[in-house]
Design a protein around this motif. Sequence first.
Motif, PDB file in Angstrom:
ATOM      1  N   TYR A  85       0.839  -1.207   0.000  1.00  0.00           N
ATOM      2  CA  TYR A  85       0.000   0.000   0.000  1.00  0.00           C
ATOM      3  C   TYR A  85       0.871   1.253   0.000  1.00  0.00           C
ATOM      4  O   TYR A  85       0.587   2.221  -0.717  1.00  0.00           O
ATOM      5  N   ARG A  86       1.939   1.223   0.786  1.00  0.00           N
ATOM      6  CA  ARG A  86       2.819   2.399   0.860  1.00  0.00           C
ATOM      7  C   ARG A  86       3.507   2.650  -0.477  1.00  0.00           C
ATOM      8  O   ARG A  86       3.630   3.806  -0.915  1.00  0.00           O
ATOM      9  N   LYS A  87       3.948   1.578  -1.147  1.00  0.00           N
ATOM     10  CA  LYS A  87       4.596   1.745  -2.448  1.00  0.00           C
ATOM     11  C   LYS A  87       3.633   2.342  -3.465  1.00  0.00           C
ATOM     12  O   LYS A  87       3.994   3.244  -4.231  1.00  0.00           O
ATOM     13  N   ARG A  88       2.393   1.835  -3.474  1.00  0.00           N
ATOM     14  CA  ARG A  88       1.410   2.371  -4.425  1.00  0.00           C
ATOM     15  C   ARG A  88       1.117   3.838  -4.127  1.00  0.00           C
ATOM     16  O   ARG A  88       1.004   4.661  -5.048  1.00  0.00           O
ATOM     17  N   THR A  89       0.996   4.166  -2.851  1.00  0.00           N
ATOM     18  CA  THR A  89       0.707   5.551  -2.476  1.00  0.00           C
ATOM     19  C   THR A  89       1.837   6.482  -2.885  1.00  0.00           C
ATOM     20  O   THR A  89       1.603   7.571  -3.434  1.00  0.00           O
ATOM     21  N   GLU A  90       3.076   6.060  -2.630  1.00  0.00           N
ATOM     22  CA  GLU A  90       4.225   6.895  -2.987  1.00  0.00           C
ATOM     23  C   GLU A  90       4.350   7.047  -4.505  1.00  0.00           C
ATOM     24  O   GLU A  90       4.678   8.128  -5.000  1.00  0.00           O
TER      25      GLU A  90
END
Length: 205
Positions: A85-90
């Motif tokens: 989720y963090r990778k997609r958000t970034e």
Amino acid sequence: MTNEEQRTPGEEPSGDEVPAAGSEANASGPVPQEPGEADAELTVDDILSAEQNADAAEAEGSEDADPESQYLEDLRRLTAEYANYRKRTEANAALEKQRAIAAAVTPLLSVLDDLDRAEQHGDLAEGSAFATIAQKLRASMERLGLSSFGEKGDPFDPQLHEAIAQVPVPGTEQHTVLDVIERGYRIGDVELRPAKVAVAVGADG
């Protein structure tokens, strides 16, 4: 005279006497059942109950066997989900930033085109005030992430180049960029425009 007629009042019948069919003794006694009828009903109930108890015991046993392993597995799964989720958000945030910069820079591309033309005509003499301004403007665009593409001799790529002319050149086996009319520009993964080029093609077509 029958045995009943000879029995005195209050006398119990002897063990040898067999009660007549339909007597009170038979009426009050247990009713015989078909062999296996009661057993069949109990067996169905027992099977259902046993299956439920077995499932419950298995679930309870798996939890009681090693609860720490289950917690660690859940923690690893949650950690992996959060990392994705963090990778997609970034990635989405970076792409949105590039698009915002692209929207602000695009109107200035025509100015960069004018600087390229002036340089080709020798109007940007080194050390002149005009050349200094052009250098500062280009450096500012580069700091914003702007990069150009489209050079003479590059293989023609319809994904990157817009062919506005085709020039037959003897001995040409692969379509290549013969001249760059306007550079192509991008910011990160966002393409602002393709490069406008003249393409060298074989003399036979």
